[in-house]
Motif scaffolding. Sequence first.
Motif, PDB file in Angstrom:
ATOM      1  N   ALA A 252      19.237 101.579   2.453  1.00  0.00           N
ATOM      2  CA  ALA A 252      19.495 100.772   3.649  1.00  0.00           C
ATOM      3  C   ALA A 252      18.819  99.411   3.551  1.00  0.00           C
ATOM      4  O   ALA A 252      19.396  98.381   3.920  1.00  0.00           O
ATOM      5  N   GLU A 253      17.572  99.384   3.051  1.00  0.00           N
ATOM      6  CA  GLU A 253      16.857  98.118   2.918  1.00  0.00           C
ATOM      7  C   GLU A 253      17.500  97.240   1.848  1.00  0.00           C
ATOM      8  O   GLU A 253      17.648  96.014   2.029  1.00  0.00           O
ATOM      9  N   LEU A 254      17.891  97.845   0.739  1.00  0.00           N
ATOM     10  CA  LEU A 254      18.546  97.084  -0.327  1.00  0.00           C
ATOM     11  C   LEU A 254      19.873  96.512   0.155  1.00  0.00           C
ATOM     12  O   LEU A 254      20.190  95.331  -0.082  1.00  0.00           O
TER      13      LEU A 254
ATOM     14  N   LYS B 240      24.051 102.972 -14.458  1.00  0.00           N
ATOM     15  CA  LYS B 240      22.932 103.859 -14.136  1.00  0.00           C
ATOM     16  C   LYS B 240      21.599 103.230 -14.526  1.00  0.00           C
ATOM     17  O   LYS B 240      20.578 103.444 -13.858  1.00  0.00           O
ATOM     18  N   ALA B 241      21.606 102.462 -15.603  1.00  0.00           N
ATOM     19  CA  ALA B 241      20.370 101.870 -16.106  1.00  0.00           C
ATOM     20  C   ALA B 241      19.992 100.581 -15.397  1.00  0.00           C
ATOM     21  O   ALA B 241      18.815 100.183 -15.445  1.00  0.00           O
ATOM     22  N   SER B 242      20.951  99.910 -14.729  1.00  0.00           N
ATOM     23  CA  SER B 242      20.662  98.563 -14.243  1.00  0.00           C
ATOM     24  C   SER B 242      21.111  98.270 -12.818  1.00  0.00           C
ATOM     25  O   SER B 242      20.591  97.346 -12.193  1.00  0.00           O
ATOM     26  N   ASN B 243      22.060  98.995 -12.288  1.00  0.00           N
ATOM     27  CA  ASN B 243      22.547  98.728 -10.928  1.00  0.00           C
ATOM     28  C   ASN B 243      21.507  99.217  -9.930  1.00  0.00           C
ATOM     29  O   ASN B 243      21.238 100.417  -9.839  1.00  0.00           O
ATOM     30  N   PRO B 244      20.907  98.328  -9.138  1.00  0.00           N
ATOM     31  CA  PRO B 244      19.844  98.778  -8.230  1.00  0.00           C
ATOM     32  C   PRO B 244      20.321  99.795  -7.198  1.00  0.00           C
ATOM     33  O   PRO B 244      19.543 100.663  -6.773  1.00  0.00           O
ATOM     34  N   PHE B 245      21.596  99.727  -6.810  1.00  0.00           N
ATOM     35  CA  PHE B 245      22.099 100.653  -5.796  1.00  0.00           C
ATOM     36  C   PHE B 245      22.247 102.075  -6.323  1.00  0.00           C
ATOM     37  O   PHE B 245      22.359 103.014  -5.524  1.00  0.00           O
ATOM     38  N   LEU B 246      22.215 102.247  -7.628  1.00  0.00           N
ATOM     39  CA  LEU B 246      22.227 103.585  -8.218  1.00  0.00           C
ATOM     40  C   LEU B 246      20.820 104.080  -8.542  1.00  0.00           C
ATOM     41  O   LEU B 246      20.670 105.191  -9.058  1.00  0.00           O
TER      42      LEU B 246
ATOM     43  N   GLU C 180       9.661 102.688  -8.764  1.00  0.00           N
ATOM     44  CA  GLU C 180       9.409 101.275  -9.045  1.00  0.00           C
ATOM     45  C   GLU C 180      10.253 100.377  -8.145  1.00  0.00           C
ATOM     46  O   GLU C 180       9.763  99.369  -7.610  1.00  0.00           O
ATOM     47  N   LEU C 181      11.514 100.727  -7.979  1.00  0.00           N
ATOM     48  CA  LEU C 181      12.394  99.920  -7.137  1.00  0.00           C
ATOM     49  C   LEU C 181      12.028 100.078  -5.668  1.00  0.00           C
ATOM     50  O   LEU C 181      11.985  99.087  -4.916  1.00  0.00           O
ATOM     51  N   ALA C 182      11.740 101.302  -5.253  1.00  0.00           N
ATOM     52  CA  ALA C 182      11.350 101.522  -3.866  1.00  0.00           C
ATOM     53  C   ALA C 182      10.113 100.710  -3.509  1.00  0.00           C
ATOM     54  O   ALA C 182      10.023 100.130  -2.414  1.00  0.00           O
ATOM     55  N   ALA C 183       9.152 100.638  -4.441  1.00  0.00           N
ATOM     56  CA  ALA C 183       7.924  99.888  -4.179  1.00  0.00           C
ATOM     57  C   ALA C 183       8.220  98.406  -3.995  1.00  0.00           C
ATOM     58  O   ALA C 183       7.621  97.742  -3.136  1.00  0.00           O
ATOM     59  N   LEU C 184       9.139  97.868  -4.784  1.00  0.00           N
ATOM     60  CA  LEU C 184       9.499  96.453  -4.644  1.00  0.00           C
ATOM     61  C   LEU C 184      10.110  96.156  -3.283  1.00  0.00           C
ATOM     62  O   LEU C 184      10.002  95.039  -2.766  1.00  0.00           O
ATOM     63  N   LEU C 185      10.725  97.168  -2.697  1.00  0.00           N
ATOM     64  CA  LEU C 185      11.368  96.997  -1.393  1.00  0.00           C
ATOM     65  C   LEU C 185      10.478  97.452  -0.238  1.00  0.00           C
ATOM     66  O   LEU C 185      10.900  97.400   0.913  1.00  0.00           O
ATOM     67  N   GLY C 186       9.283  97.904  -0.552  1.00  0.00           N
ATOM     68  CA  GLY C 186       8.361  98.338   0.487  1.00  0.00           C
ATOM     69  C   GLY C 186       8.779  99.612   1.176  1.00  0.00           C
ATOM     70  O   GLY C 186       8.503  99.816   2.372  1.00  0.00           O
ATOM     71  N   ARG C 187       9.446 100.491   0.441  1.00  0.00           N
ATOM     72  CA  ARG C 187       9.929 101.743   1.005  1.00  0.00           C
ATOM     73  C   ARG C 187       9.457 102.913   0.160  1.00  0.00           C
ATOM     74  O   ARG C 187       8.984 102.750  -0.969  1.00  0.00           O
ATOM     75  N   ASP C 188       9.589 104.123   0.704  1.00  0.00           N
ATOM     76  CA  ASP C 188       9.145 105.348   0.052  1.00  0.00           C
ATOM     77  C   ASP C 188      10.291 105.921  -0.771  1.00  0.00           C
ATOM     78  O   ASP C 188      11.378 106.185  -0.235  1.00  0.00           O
TER      79      ASP C 188
END
Length: 259
Positions: A249-251, A220-226, A232-240
């Motif tokens: 889907a982008e990840l 939960k703390a580290s797996n990006p798919f969770l 913060e993660l959405a911004a790195l992927l250019g998504r909302d």
Amino acid sequence: MGALSVIRLAILPDSANYTFLIHDAASGQTAVVDPGDAGPVQEECQRRGWRLTHIWNTHHHHDHVGGNLALKAATGCTVIGSAVDAGRIPGLDRTVADGDCFDIGGHPVQVLGVSGHTIGHIAFYLPDAAALFCGDTLFSLGCGRMFEGSPQQFWQALSRLRALPDDTLVYCAHEYTESNLRFALSIEPDHPVLKQRALVITALRYQGVPTVPCLLGEEKASNPFLRVDQPELAALLGRDAGDPAAVFAELRRRKDGFS
């Protein structure tokens, strides 16, 4: 009612599969989860003096069901799998669906519908043992490829698993942690928990030690798919972050092309 024993077996080395034996000493019941190859399962049961009574299949892919018929012929065991996969799981005797519950030696087993990798994929959660057998839906620091489901379905599945207690041990079906770690760090190179886990995972794999099971709280703390609903993660992927299925889907698209 005593504790359950869970034994990890490495099978099919080309695809780094794991299968798991679950044994209740009081009743003598023994289940195997996703036996892609019958041989190692038969050898381990014989070595331990266990009689195989059940096969639990999370989904229909051959590396998860390839040993079903041989094991059933040798032991007469009962094959349990998803009703959606009724025509795709060899030797299927009992169908189950999301929300169903059965037991092994009096220990409850909850069936969770987790479509995404395939349609009809299920997971088996044993609350007494704090154990989750999730097939190819969730991996340590990753998730399975999206072969049949939609991003929305897959994210819903991962969200369900994320809602389980932090102390849950995740028994996933492949040793993919090193490659998943490399991908996760390519997205979030400065993530502090990822960097700490990298030290542990690299040391374990250098010594040939498996990384499965893993702890759900760490995932939960580290797996990006969770964490695709985190801004913060959405911004790195250019998504909302308001549309976590789109972030997922982008990840997943990036992971599919990662080498």
